[in-house]
Enzyme design. Structure first.
Site, PDB file in Angstrom:
ATOM      1  N   TYR A 150     -40.937   7.984  54.398  1.00 20.10           N
ATOM      2  CA  TYR A 150     -40.869   6.713  55.100  1.00 20.10           C
ATOM      3  C   TYR A 150     -41.014   6.636  56.570  1.00 20.10           C
ATOM      4  O   TYR A 150     -41.581   5.895  57.388  1.00 20.10           O
ATOM      5  CB  TYR A 150     -39.414   6.270  54.771  1.00 20.10           C
ATOM      6  N   LYS A 154     -43.749   4.775  59.070  1.00 23.81           N
ATOM      7  CA  LYS A 154     -43.440   4.044  60.126  1.00 23.81           C
ATOM      8  C   LYS A 154     -44.046   4.560  61.452  1.00 23.81           C
ATOM      9  O   LYS A 154     -44.271   3.653  62.408  1.00 23.81           O
ATOM     10  CB  LYS A 154     -41.975   3.733  60.198  1.00 23.81           C
TER      11      LYS A 154
END
Length: 242
Positions: A150, A154
């Protein structure tokens, strides 16, 4: 004439709070959603019920044709696009050694490809003087175990936003990223026990979880006239956690 905003991921969490906030200040809002039409309709009713303008539209942010149709709707309904907030995203947590590569691909399709698809369309269509905001996470800096996939997705969002800000020189369009810390949304809370939630809430000096409204206030500032001198930045809206 009202400014026109597109908010992806607008049916829940930070996206929903952002859509409502922008609608309340007078923007006409296109509420983009992935699959839950009922939740998106609730957001539209809330904005319209408060005297604003809003319409909902389904779009997979990683599908360039659907995203183009989202922008078409904004232009056909309200006359153009001034603000784009890409709040759509998914999160799968796993240690690197155990990560399911299908989950990784699915997460990166939405978070990385989706950011490119939405910001590419925004770069082509946002009117001069407008604003683009992407959503990252403070985990990029915190680097917590199980967040590698994740956080990597990002970090790509943050790099893309800074470069796009530089590429849009001469058009008076700002591009910034808001990177919340732990925020009390189902996106963050699901799958965590109360002890974990309480521990993470104590991390920032302000000793609480963020709220969707905290992030929405920052987005509203960055996309309004008061925030127009801020450009190419990642704002870690997290209560001082890092």
């Amino acid at each position: 004439m009202a400014r026109v905003a597109i908010v992806t991921g607008g049916s829940r969490g930070i996206g929903r709070a952002t859509a409502v906030k922008l609608g309340a200040r007078g923007d006409a809002v296109v509420v983009g959603y992935a699959g839950n039409a009922d939740l998106a309709a609730e957001v539209v009713r809330e904005i319209v019920g408060a005297g604003g303008q809003a319409v909902a539209a389904q779009a997979d942010v990683a599908d360039e044709k659907q995203v183009a149709a989202l922008f078409d709707l904004a232009e056909q309904t309200y006359g153009g696009v001034d603000t784009v907030v890409n709040s759509a995203g998914i999160m799968v947590l796993s240690p690197v050694a155990d990560i399911d590569l299908d989950d990784l691909d699915r997460m990166h399709r939405t978070n990385i490809r989706g950011t490119f698809v939405v910001t590419r369309e925004a770069a082509r269509r946002v009117r001069d003087g407008g604003a683009i905001v992407t959503i990252s996470t403070s985990v990029v800096g915190l680097q917590l175990p199980s967040y590698a996939g994740y956080a990597a997705s990002k970090a790509a969002v943050e790099a893309t936003s800074l470069i796009l800000a530089r590429e849009l020189r001469g058009r008076q369009i700002t591009v910034n990223t808001v990177a919340p810390g732990p925020t009390a949304t189902s996106f963050f809370l699901d799958g965590k026990d109360q002890e974990t939630i309480d521990r993470m809430a104590k991390q920032p000096p302000l000793e609480r979880l963020g709220t969707p409204e905290d992030a929405a206030e920052m987005v509203a500032f960055l996309t309004g006239p008061q925030g127009h001198w801020i450009n190419g930045q990642t704002i870690r809206s997290n209560g001082g956690i890092i």
